[in-house]
Design a protein around this motif. Structure first.
Motif, PDB file in Angstrom:
ATOM      1  N   LEU A 177       0.827  -1.202   0.000  1.00 52.22           N
ATOM      2  CA  LEU A 177       0.000   0.000   0.000  1.00 52.22           C
ATOM      3  C   LEU A 177       0.863   1.254   0.000  1.00 52.22           C
ATOM      4  O   LEU A 177       0.554   2.245  -0.681  1.00 52.22           O
ATOM      5  N   GLU A 178       1.953   1.216   0.750  1.00 56.22           N
ATOM      6  CA  GLU A 178       2.832   2.391   0.815  1.00 56.22           C
ATOM      7  C   GLU A 178       3.452   2.702  -0.540  1.00 56.22           C
ATOM      8  O   GLU A 178       3.493   3.853  -0.964  1.00 56.22           O
ATOM      9  N   ASN A 179       3.934   1.673  -1.237  1.00 52.27           N
ATOM     10  CA  ASN A 179       4.530   1.907  -2.557  1.00 52.27           C
ATOM     11  C   ASN A 179       3.483   2.331  -3.577  1.00 52.27           C
ATOM     12  O   ASN A 179       3.762   3.142  -4.467  1.00 52.27           O
ATOM     13  N   TRP A 225       0.331   9.166  -5.330  1.00 51.06           N
ATOM     14  CA  TRP A 225      -0.548  10.174  -4.706  1.00 51.06           C
ATOM     15  C   TRP A 225       0.296  11.257  -4.038  1.00 51.06           C
ATOM     16  O   TRP A 225       0.019  12.448  -4.161  1.00 51.06           O
ATOM     17  N   ASP A 226       1.327  10.829  -3.284  1.00 52.40           N
ATOM     18  CA  ASP A 226       2.197  11.805  -2.621  1.00 52.40           C
ATOM     19  C   ASP A 226       2.921  12.687  -3.627  1.00 52.40           C
ATOM     20  O   ASP A 226       3.078  13.898  -3.410  1.00 52.40           O
ATOM     21  N   GLU A 227       3.383  12.099  -4.731  1.00 42.71           N
ATOM     22  CA  GLU A 227       4.062  12.900  -5.749  1.00 42.71           C
ATOM     23  C   GLU A 227       3.116  13.912  -6.383  1.00 42.71           C
ATOM     24  O   GLU A 227       3.517  15.029  -6.709  1.00 42.71           O
ATOM     25  N   ALA A 228       1.858  13.547  -6.559  1.00 44.11           N
ATOM     26  CA  ALA A 228       0.895  14.483  -7.142  1.00 44.11           C
ATOM     27  C   ALA A 228       0.550  15.600  -6.170  1.00 44.11           C
ATOM     28  O   ALA A 228       0.266  16.733  -6.586  1.00 44.11           O
ATOM     29  N   ASP A 229       0.557  15.294  -4.854  1.00 50.36           N
ATOM     30  CA  ASP A 229       0.273  16.343  -3.855  1.00 50.36           C
ATOM     31  C   ASP A 229       1.437  17.308  -3.677  1.00 50.36           C
ATOM     32  O   ASP A 229       1.237  18.431  -3.196  1.00 50.36           O
ATOM     33  N   MET A 268     -13.466   5.493   6.879  1.00 51.32           N
ATOM     34  CA  MET A 268     -13.669   6.071   5.547  1.00 51.32           C
ATOM     35  C   MET A 268     -14.923   5.453   4.937  1.00 51.32           C
ATOM     36  O   MET A 268     -14.842   4.650   4.003  1.00 51.32           O
ATOM     37  N   PRO A 269     -16.099   5.789   5.485  1.00 52.35           N
ATOM     38  CA  PRO A 269     -17.338   5.152   4.995  1.00 52.35           C
ATOM     39  C   PRO A 269     -17.638   5.456   3.538  1.00 52.35           C
ATOM     40  O   PRO A 269     -18.267   4.658   2.857  1.00 52.35           O
ATOM     41  N   ASP A 270     -17.193   6.606   3.047  1.00 50.98           N
ATOM     42  CA  ASP A 270     -17.441   6.937   1.642  1.00 50.98           C
ATOM     43  C   ASP A 270     -16.319   6.455   0.728  1.00 50.98           C
ATOM     44  O   ASP A 270     -16.323   6.756  -0.463  1.00 50.98           O
ATOM     45  N   GLY A 271     -15.343   5.686   1.267  1.00 49.03           N
ATOM     46  CA  GLY A 271     -14.275   5.148   0.437  1.00 49.03           C
ATOM     47  C   GLY A 271     -13.255   6.159  -0.019  1.00 49.03           C
ATOM     48  O   GLY A 271     -12.605   5.957  -1.043  1.00 49.03           O
ATOM     49  N   ASP A 272     -13.091   7.258   0.726  1.00 48.18           N
ATOM     50  CA  ASP A 272     -12.139   8.295   0.328  1.00 48.18           C
ATOM     51  C   ASP A 272     -10.714   7.812   0.616  1.00 48.18           C
ATOM     52  O   ASP A 272     -10.341   7.580   1.780  1.00 48.18           O
ATOM     53  N   VAL A 273      -9.913   7.646  -0.439  1.00 49.82           N
ATOM     54  CA  VAL A 273      -8.541   7.157  -0.275  1.00 49.82           C
ATOM     55  C   VAL A 273      -7.679   8.190   0.428  1.00 49.82           C
ATOM     56  O   VAL A 273      -6.638   7.857   1.000  1.00 49.82           O
TER      57      VAL A 273
END
Length: 615
Positions: free
Chosen positions: A422-424, A429-433, A470-475
């Motif tokens: 999961l981390e890799n 996502w981290d690069e896009a942020d 995360m009930p709405d599935g927000d990653v």
């Protein structure tokens, strides 16, 4: 005979003059010059011999003048010879019988060239006309001349100082000759005994006898590696020394470590040379990564060959081969892994090559099948057997059970091993942020449904307890939790924001009256007041009407004519307590607090009013 020889010489001189004029005229095309030569020899029976005589005599004159002149004149003569070869190839297209003439000219030019001129002339005389060399009509008549000149050139050149040129020659040979050509195949499997390793046998040069024993056993192994026939033709007793020496050499390499050399060119490291066997150099050589790689590669190739030939001692050969490969991977930095994969692929190709030679070198090219003459196939319908028939079938004829198949289990394990963590997976996502990367919002992974779906699958596999946060599935919640874990903070407080609950207002009802399911249409309108009517909106009851009945309409405002109603429409007041209002009122006239008001006439607070008559 003298008259014929004189006439032939004169004809050759005439052809030489025509070729010379065409080669010196830079604006003249090669095809026009070839047509001029064709017009001179037209009608002669031995036209190809005359053209060969004139062209080779012209080459001798050009090279004799160039040898006595400067380097610039040598470059001009190379360009002159390049055009001459092109003219002869164009003439071979007009007269296919003269296809070997150009190859004879190339051979004469390369044989009369110095080592420093060979590379330039090979490029202009041979590699420039690669297309003509692949033409069957031309190459078929001069292929043996071309093979002879290439082998002669390889013998003259040094494999260390001219390694690149030798490689280019071998590559061109493999490109122009067909796959089924056996001229370069070592059918008998003979090994070369040219490279012999000579080492010192003077024990007095070593202070410790153990050092001499290690030195001598290390280089004695080369006798078996350079002459594999000693092992293949010997007995088990005679091969005991080979197994002992191989084990001792690998032990010596395992007990020493290589120096890590950075910023090196891998193409230079793979160049091989002769071994230096001075007694005082062995300790230094054992720390050299290139030297270790060469010794281990040599052991791997030879013992992989012994693995197929020595069936009785197959296990010993495999053990030594695997040890050598492990040393290449772990103790030959910095390109050990790449080289290990290369020699494994090389060994597999060598195995296929040896099998092809044992089968008599069959042709690779096969004639295409004539599909027109094939008999039509009978199509038989598929008729699966019944359970009773299948049970009566013998066990050996039943379809295999793949539930515990080794290959299937192995494939499943390989697929599971390729699953990222999961981390890799969330690094994108981290690069896009990160604003420094400059990734636009439209290209953020959160906008990719497939990426988010895979991220949720990994969250369920590794951190299923996070799904309750995360009930709405927000990653993004999982991303925030991972960042908190990396910082050493508590991640349990990171949760999705709950949806706000808007309090419901109770409808205004007279204290003496029982609450109704809906306002009675026959109720009286409120008394008019002197003040102007307030803009406050009329609130509608949120209770549901009884099953099968439509909700009643609110009373019209003052001054609006009401429609006449018959007495039958007046219904008795019910004393039954209304059911509690539903949280998600979809049909009634209540107040929709979630923004999903679909049909009712209530008040929509979220601005998503679709069909109802409410505001």
């Amino acid at each position: 005979l003298v008259q014929d020889a004189t006439a032939m010489a004169q004809l050759g001189e005439a052809i030489g003059r025509v070729l010379d004029e065409g080669c010196r005229d830079e604006g003249r095309e090669e095809a026009r010059c070839a047509e001029a030569v064709k017009s001179v020899v037209e009608g002669l029976e031995d036209a190809s011999d005359s053209v060969e005589l004139g062209a080779r005599q012209l080459v001798v004159d050009v090279l004799s003048r160039a040898s006595a002149e400067s380097r610039t004149q040598s470059a001009e003569s190379t360009a002159y010879l390049s055009k001459l070869v092109g003219v002869l190839f164009r003439y071979a297209e007009l007269d296919p019988k003269s296809g070997r003439v150009a190859f004879h000219v190339i051979e004469d030019a390369l044989e009369a060239s110095a080592e420093g001129e060979c590379e330039e002339r090979w490029r202009l005389l041979v590699e420039k006309y690669r297309k003509e060399l692949k033409t069957e009509e031309i190459f078929g008549r001069g292929k043996f001349v071309f093979l002879r000149l290439c082998n002669g050139l390889l013998k003259r050149l040094s494999r260390t100082r001219h390694a690149e040129l030798c490689g280019r020659i071998l590559f061109l040979l493999s490109a122009v000759f067909p796959l089924s050509e056996r001229s370069a195949v070592n059918v008998k499997g003979d090994s070369s005994d040219i490279e012999t390793v000579v080492y010192s046998d003077e024990e007095s040069q070593f202070e410790d006898p153990a050092d001499y024993e290690e030195y001598a056993s290390f280089w004695k192994l080369q006798k078996w590696l350079s002459t594999p026939s000693l092992a293949l033709q010997g007995t088990n007793e005679s091969r005991k020394e080979m197994w002992r020496l191989a084990d001792g050499a690998l032990t010596t390499l395992e007990n020493s470590t290589a120096n890590v050399v950075e910023n090196t060119n891998p193409s230079e490291e793979l160049l091989t040379g002769k071994y230096l066997t001075d007694p005082h150099l062995l300790r230094v050589q054992l720390k050299d990564s290139v030297f270790r790689m060469q010794i281990c590669t040599q052991i791997y190739i030879m013992f992989d060959h012994f693995r197929h030939e020595l069936t009785e001692e197959n296990d010993k050969a495999i053990a030594i081969r695997d040890r050598a490969l492990h040393l290449v991977r772990t103790s030959c930095p910095p390109y050990g892994d790449e080289h290990a994969g290369f020699i494994e692929q090389l060994a597999e190709r060598e195995r296929i090559w040896v099998k092809w030679k044992k089968n008599g070198c069959p042709r690779f090219e096969k004639e295409p099948m004539n599909l027109d003459n094939l008999p039509p196939r009978k199509k038989t319908p598929f008729d699966p057997p019944t359970r009773e028939e299948w049970m009566r079938t013998e066990e050996s004829e039943r379809p295999p059970d793949l539930s515990d198949h080794d290959e299937l289990a192995k494939a499943c394990k390989e697929l599971a091993a390729k699953r990222p963590t999961l981390e890799n997976f969330l690094k994108a996502w981290d690069e896009a942020d990160d604003p420094e990367n400059g990734i636009e919002e439209a290209y953020h992974p959160k906008n990719d449904p497939l990426y988010c779906w895979r991220a949720r699958r990994l969250i369920v596999l590794e951190h299923p307890e996070w799904m309750s946060d995360m009930p709405d599935g927000d990653v993004a919640i999982a991303v925030a939790k991972l960042r908190a874990i990396k910082r050493g903070e508590d991640h349990t407080a990171i949760k999705a924001n709950p949806l706000p609950e808007v309090p419901r207002e109770t409808p205004a009802v007279a204290p003496t009256q029982t609450p109704k399911r809906a306002l009675d249409a026959s109720s009286e309108a409120p008394a008019p007041s002197a003040e102007p009517p307030s803009p406050k909106k009329v609130k509608v009851a949120t209770t549901m009407p009884p099953k099968g009945k439509s909700p009643a309409k609110p009373p019209p405002p003052e001054g609006t004519p009401s429609s006449k109603k018959s007495p039958k429409e007046t219904k008795p007041k019910s004393t039954k307590e209304p059911p509690p209002p539903r949280k998600d009122d979809q049909r009634g006239g209540g107040k929709d607090t979630q923004g999903d008001h679909q049909r009712g006439g209530g008040k929509d607070t979220q601005g998503d009013h679709h069909r109802g008559g409410g505001k």
